[in-house]
Design a protein around this motif. Sequence first.
Motif, PDB file in Angstrom:
ATOM      1  N   ARG A 263      15.376  38.583 -30.735  1.00 37.16           N
ATOM      2  CA  ARG A 263      15.402  40.046 -30.673  1.00 37.16           C
ATOM      3  C   ARG A 263      16.834  40.561 -30.523  1.00 37.16           C
ATOM      4  O   ARG A 263      17.203  41.580 -31.115  1.00 37.16           O
TER       5      ARG A 263
ATOM      6  N   GLN B 193      18.487  40.484 -33.872  1.00 37.56           N
ATOM      7  CA  GLN B 193      17.955  41.551 -34.719  1.00 37.56           C
ATOM      8  C   GLN B 193      18.603  42.891 -34.375  1.00 37.56           C
ATOM      9  O   GLN B 193      18.985  43.663 -35.265  1.00 37.56           O
ATOM     10  N   LEU B 194      18.732  43.161 -33.079  1.00 36.72           N
ATOM     11  CA  LEU B 194      19.332  44.422 -32.649  1.00 36.72           C
ATOM     12  C   LEU B 194      20.811  44.481 -33.026  1.00 36.72           C
ATOM     13  O   LEU B 194      21.316  45.538 -33.430  1.00 36.72           O
ATOM     14  N   GLN B 195      21.506  43.342 -32.918  1.00 34.66           N
ATOM     15  CA  GLN B 195      22.906  43.297 -33.318  1.00 34.66           C
ATOM     16  C   GLN B 195      23.061  43.570 -34.811  1.00 34.66           C
ATOM     17  O   GLN B 195      23.957  44.318 -35.236  1.00 34.66           O
TER      18      GLN B 195
ATOM     19  N   PHE C 146      20.974  45.208 -36.731  1.00 32.48           N
ATOM     20  CA  PHE C 146      20.620  46.606 -37.013  1.00 32.48           C
ATOM     21  C   PHE C 146      21.781  47.524 -36.616  1.00 32.48           C
ATOM     22  O   PHE C 146      22.119  48.463 -37.341  1.00 32.48           O
ATOM     23  N   ASN C 147      22.402  47.241 -35.472  1.00 31.79           N
ATOM     24  CA  ASN C 147      23.540  48.035 -35.021  1.00 31.79           C
ATOM     25  C   ASN C 147      24.713  47.898 -35.992  1.00 31.79           C
ATOM     26  O   ASN C 147      25.431  48.865 -36.271  1.00 31.79           O
TER      27      ASN C 147
END
Length: 270
Positions: free
Chosen positions: A11, A14-16, A18-19
């Motif tokens: 997760r 994934q957040l990295q 997306f950022n």
Amino acid sequence: MENTVFADSPRGRQLQAFNRLLDILDDLREKCPWDRKQTLQSLRHLTIEETYELSDAIMRNDIPELKKELGDIMLHMVFYAKIASELKAFDLADVLNAQCDKLIFRHPHIYGDAKAETEEQVKQNWEQLKLKEGNKSVLGGVPVSLPALVKAMRIQEKARGAGFDWEKKEQVWEKVEEELSEFKSEFNMVAPEELDREKATGEFGDLLFSLVNFARFIDINPEEALERTNLKFIRRFQFLETESAKDGKNLRDMNLEEMDSYWEKAKKSE
């Protein structure tokens, strides 16, 4: 307990990522002449094209291409939200939170006290909940611009969710046979110049609609089925073109019997 996301967890990665996409789009929107020029309207036809490319990748089961096309679609979704934020309408957080709220609202059997033990019960709940959200008709959520075959399927699915449907597939097949018989008896017996094309078009539409209905009852996606046949026809026709050319033949000079021999070879080669 606080929900901590570690950077090296799935997760967290994934957040990295997306950022990173958001940061890159911010740069492009500021510095690239093409990206700076785009509007909601200018992106629309590109998004439609990307959606069809995604569909093609799925039909071919091309997983590497699927990853690429998902990235393109993701970029478009983020781009729309970016433009909307510049218009002071909403931002990406508003989009995602609204979607989360909708998912929770439409799944009361998960996040509330409602009961839904089967897929059919879930679909019926959805249609009732959509009416509570402000839809004036069960069919109001079907996009006007959907391709006709897909639209027929969605109309029938939504009607079923409201309880308006046949009980057995045998009843649906009887309707198919009825529509086919009517079409054949009325429009296969007259000379082409005598054909009432307006009426024939309407009756042919009824026949297709009933076939879509039957496909739904036996869990066949008619859009996917037709596209598979399209691709199969393309493969066989291109085989015909290639192999006949190898034999020094030109399609325009060949009769149907000669073409059919190559067509049969194409079928055997699959």
